[in-house]
Design an enzyme around this catalytic site. Structure first.
Site, PDB file in Angstrom:
ATOM      1  N   GLU A 169      12.360  -8.509   7.631  1.00  0.00           N
ATOM      2  CA  GLU A 169      11.445  -9.676   7.601  1.00  0.00           C
ATOM      3  C   GLU A 169      11.998 -11.118   7.607  1.00  0.00           C
ATOM      4  O   GLU A 169      11.487 -11.847   6.438  1.00  0.00           O
ATOM      5  CB  GLU A 169      10.018  -9.315   7.056  1.00  0.00           C
ATOM      6  N   HIS A 247       2.707  -2.787  12.966  1.00  0.00           N
ATOM      7  CA  HIS A 247       1.477  -2.603  12.130  1.00  0.00           C
ATOM      8  C   HIS A 247       0.350  -3.172  13.000  1.00  0.00           C
ATOM      9  O   HIS A 247       0.247  -4.212  13.184  1.00  0.00           O
ATOM     10  CB  HIS A 247       1.531  -3.330  10.648  1.00  0.00           C
ATOM     11  N   GLU A 277       7.498   1.247  11.488  1.00  0.00           N
ATOM     12  CA  GLU A 277       6.477   1.176  10.417  1.00  0.00           C
ATOM     13  C   GLU A 277       5.036   1.377  10.913  1.00  0.00           C
ATOM     14  O   GLU A 277       3.928   0.743  10.786  1.00  0.00           O
ATOM     15  CB  GLU A 277       6.600  -0.034   9.720  1.00  0.00           C
TER      16      GLU A 277
HETATM   17  O1  G3I Z   1       5.075   1.690  -9.160  1.00  0.00           O
HETATM   18  C1  G3I Z   1       4.180   0.406  -9.543  1.00  0.00           C
HETATM   19  C2  G3I Z   1       3.357   1.177 -10.909  1.00  0.00           C
HETATM   20  O2  G3I Z   1       4.261   1.451 -11.722  1.00  0.00           O
HETATM   21  C3  G3I Z   1       2.520  -0.013 -11.169  1.00  0.00           C
HETATM   22  O3  G3I Z   1       1.659   0.666 -12.252  1.00  0.00           O
HETATM   23  C4  G3I Z   1       1.401  -0.616  -9.876  1.00  0.00           C
HETATM   24  C5  G3I Z   1       0.612  -1.387 -10.303  1.00  0.00           C
HETATM   25  O4  G3I Z   1       1.152  -2.685 -10.486  1.00  0.00           O
HETATM   26  O5  G3I Z   1       2.339  -1.092  -8.983  1.00  0.00           O
HETATM   27  C6  G3I Z   1       3.312  -0.068  -8.554  1.00  0.00           C
HETATM   28  O6  G3I Z   1       4.140  -0.683  -7.381  1.00  0.00           O
HETATM   29  C7  G3I Z   1       3.537  -0.640  -6.148  1.00  0.00           C
HETATM   30  C8  G3I Z   1       4.424  -0.139  -4.951  1.00  0.00           C
HETATM   31  O7  G3I Z   1       3.756  -0.447  -4.111  1.00  0.00           O
HETATM   32  C9  G3I Z   1       4.253   1.416  -5.410  1.00  0.00           C
HETATM   33  O8  G3I Z   1       2.948   1.939  -5.174  1.00  0.00           O
HETATM   34  C10 G3I Z   1       3.515  -2.232  -5.955  1.00  0.00           C
HETATM   35  O9  G3I Z   1       2.647  -2.888  -6.887  1.00  0.00           O
HETATM   36  C11 G3I Z   1       3.200  -2.675  -4.468  1.00  0.00           C
HETATM   37  O10 G3I Z   1       3.249  -4.085  -4.284  1.00  0.00           O
HETATM   38  C12 G3I Z   1       3.902  -1.762  -3.723  1.00  0.00           C
HETATM   39  O11 G3I Z   1       3.263  -2.083  -2.111  1.00  0.00           O
HETATM   40  C13 G3I Z   1       4.348  -1.574  -1.075  1.00  0.00           C
HETATM   41  C14 G3I Z   1       4.600  -2.863  -0.399  1.00  0.00           C
HETATM   42  O12 G3I Z   1       5.321  -2.702   0.818  1.00  0.00           O
HETATM   43  C15 G3I Z   1       5.185  -4.230  -1.177  1.00  0.00           C
HETATM   44  O13 G3I Z   1       6.661  -3.521  -1.603  1.00  0.00           O
HETATM   45  C16 G3I Z   1       3.471  -0.727  -0.227  1.00  0.00           C
HETATM   46  O14 G3I Z   1       3.312   0.562  -0.998  1.00  0.00           O
HETATM   47  C17 G3I Z   1       4.370  -0.686   0.999  1.00  0.00           C
HETATM   48  O15 G3I Z   1       3.689   0.272   1.875  1.00  0.00           O
HETATM   49  C18 G3I Z   1       4.782  -1.845   1.669  1.00  0.00           C
HETATM   50  O16 G3I Z   1       5.522  -1.503   2.515  1.00  0.00           O
HETATM   51  C19 G3I Z   1       5.866  -2.683   3.410  1.00  0.00           C
HETATM   52  C20 G3I Z   1       7.241  -2.417   3.961  1.00  0.00           C
HETATM   53  O17 G3I Z   1       8.039  -2.297   2.890  1.00  0.00           O
HETATM   54  C21 G3I Z   1       7.852  -3.655   4.691  1.00  0.00           C
HETATM   55  N1  G3I Z   1       6.753  -3.904   5.975  1.00  0.00           N
HETATM   56  C22 G3I Z   1       5.415  -4.140   5.658  1.00  0.00           C
HETATM   57  C23 G3I Z   1       4.810  -2.926   4.800  1.00  0.00           C
HETATM   58  C24 G3I Z   1       3.525  -3.014   4.379  1.00  0.00           C
HETATM   59  O18 G3I Z   1       3.278  -4.328   3.510  1.00  0.00           O
END
Ligand code: G3I
Length: 358
Positions: A169, A247, A277
């Site tokens: 991105e 998406h 994705e």
């Molecule tokens: O692992 C921590 C956990 O320890 C903590 O308790 C919890 C609450 O703060 O957060 C957990 O981490 C989260 C992680 O997902 C794992 O569940 C992050 O906060 C959360 O921001 C993260 O969200 C991911 C997001 O990308 C940001 O990285 C989503 O699962 C994931 O589906 C999403 O995927 C992205 C692609 O990488 C790029 N394209 C867009 C797509 C959707 O946003």
């Protein structure tokens, strides 16, 4: 006196063994999936018939992971993308500590089931750990940190991860210009070329991608992406392909022809194509007919990929509505994936199989 590297290696070995044991244990206990899908009615078999891959994003398996989920993924998919385990905040949480265990578990699962792996992602404006975001590093320091990260991570998975989303991105959604973000501000626009060079040096055999959203059809952003990637390649950046995240929702359904026309532009430029994705979010609670409309979108994306020779695969961003980023990120939407929360195939799964076999 153990060296820092010695402590690091020993720690990784112990945690890695645990992670692998969790995966093997999960698989050994895996009862059959709710539907004994076999033969060409699985996504994996149908895609193979057309010499394509079909993948899913996957969270790192743990001892709590429902083994039926892993059995479904192994049965239905031929590629996995670690959803979060290879992002900086997960894999490089402190400046002198890498945590490979979650990603190792996913890569071990993929290897155990003859699946390829899409590494995700080496540079992104999100998921940046505090030590890096707040480090006040200058340009030279950031380049050295980026080189060390990519060399360490890509080197760790060398030969086990076939593709990398090297840059995720990079473009501003409104203007199509390079984002004004952590990497472009800290290093400058040449961070993209540097990231690709570092990745190629670390694993010359891996396919290297730029991955972007909002670029499914011909529009300002996709045209800017094509120009950016073409210019980088002309200057020698080892970019093999472009990932189109896709998406999607039901309120802006774009035709198969519009998607195909856009993908073909990138293929004509010599780039490999991957839908990286795919999900199709629908308003929840799900209204009658919505899942059939969703299925048509899934089928159209598969058909568009099949119409473009260099489109090598389609990855859904998750596989079951039980685990999806959509509800938390997009309130009022959900049910975006090919299998429902009880792991049953939805019309979308049948539409994907049908499109592969058409
Ligand atoms: O692992 C921590 C956990 O320890 C903590 O308790 C919890 C609450 O703060 O957060 C957990 O981490 C989260 C992680 O997902 C794992 O569940 C992050 O906060 C959360 O921001 C993260 O969200 C991911 C997001 O990308 C940001 O990285 C989503 O699962 C994931 O589906 C999403 O995927 C992205 C692609 O990488 C790029 N394209 C867009 C797509 C959707 O946003």
């Amino acid at each position: 006196m153990t060296t820092r590297r010695g402590r690091y290696t020993a720690a990784v070995a112990v945690v890695g063994v645990f992670a692998l044991a969790a995966v093997v244990l999960g698989l050994a206990m895996a009862p059959s999936t709710p539907r004994e899908s076999s033969g060409s009615d699985t996504l994996r078999a149908a895609a193979r018939r057309r010499r394509r891959s079909v993948g899913t994003a996957l969270a790192a398996p743990t001892a709590n992971t429902d083994p039926r989920e892993l059995a479904l993924v192994a049965n239905e998919y031929s590629s996995v993308t670690p959803e979060n385990a290879m992002k900086w905040s997960s894999i490089h949480p402190e400046r002198d500590r890498y945590d490979f265990a979650p990603a190792d578990a996913i890569v071990a699962f993929a290897a155990a089931h003859d699946m390829t792996v899409r590494g995700h992602t080496l540079t992104w404006y999100r998921s940046i750990p505090a030590w890096l975001a707040d480090g006040h590093f200058d340009r030279e320091q950031l380049i050295a940190i980026l080189r060390d990260h990519i060399n360490t991570v890509v080197g760790h998975f060398r030969g086990r991860v076939q593709q990398w989303d090297v840059v995720n991105e990079p473009l501003d959604p409104a203007s199509g210009n390079l984002r004004d973000d952590f990497w472009s501000r800290g290093i400058g626009p040449d961070y993209l070329a540097l990231a690709f060079r570092f990745a190629h040096e670390a694993d010359p055999n891996a396919q290297l991608f730029v991955n972007e959203f909002g670029t499914d059809t011909v529009n300002r952003k996709s045209t800017a992406l094509l120009h950016e990637v073409t210019a980088l390649r002309a200057k020698g950046a080892p970019i093999d392909g472009v990932g189109f995240q896709m998406h999607r929702t039901l309120d802006r359904v774009e035709s198969r022809a519009a998607i195909e026309t856009n993908l073909a532009r990138f293929a004509d430029a010599g780039l490999r194509i991957w839908v990286t994705e795919l999900d199709v979010a629908v308003p929840v609670p799900v209204a009658p007919g919505a899942l059939d409309r969703q299925a048509r979108v899934y089928g159209d994306v598969i058909a568009a990929c099949l119409a473009v020779d260099r489109c090598d695969g389609v990855t859904t961003w998750g596989f079951t509505d039980r685990h999806s980023w959509i509800p938390a990120a997009r309130p009022g939407l959900g049910a975006g994936l090919p299998f429902d929360a009880r792991l049953r195939p939805k019309p979308a799964q049948a539409a994907m199989v049908g499109a592969f076999l058409a």
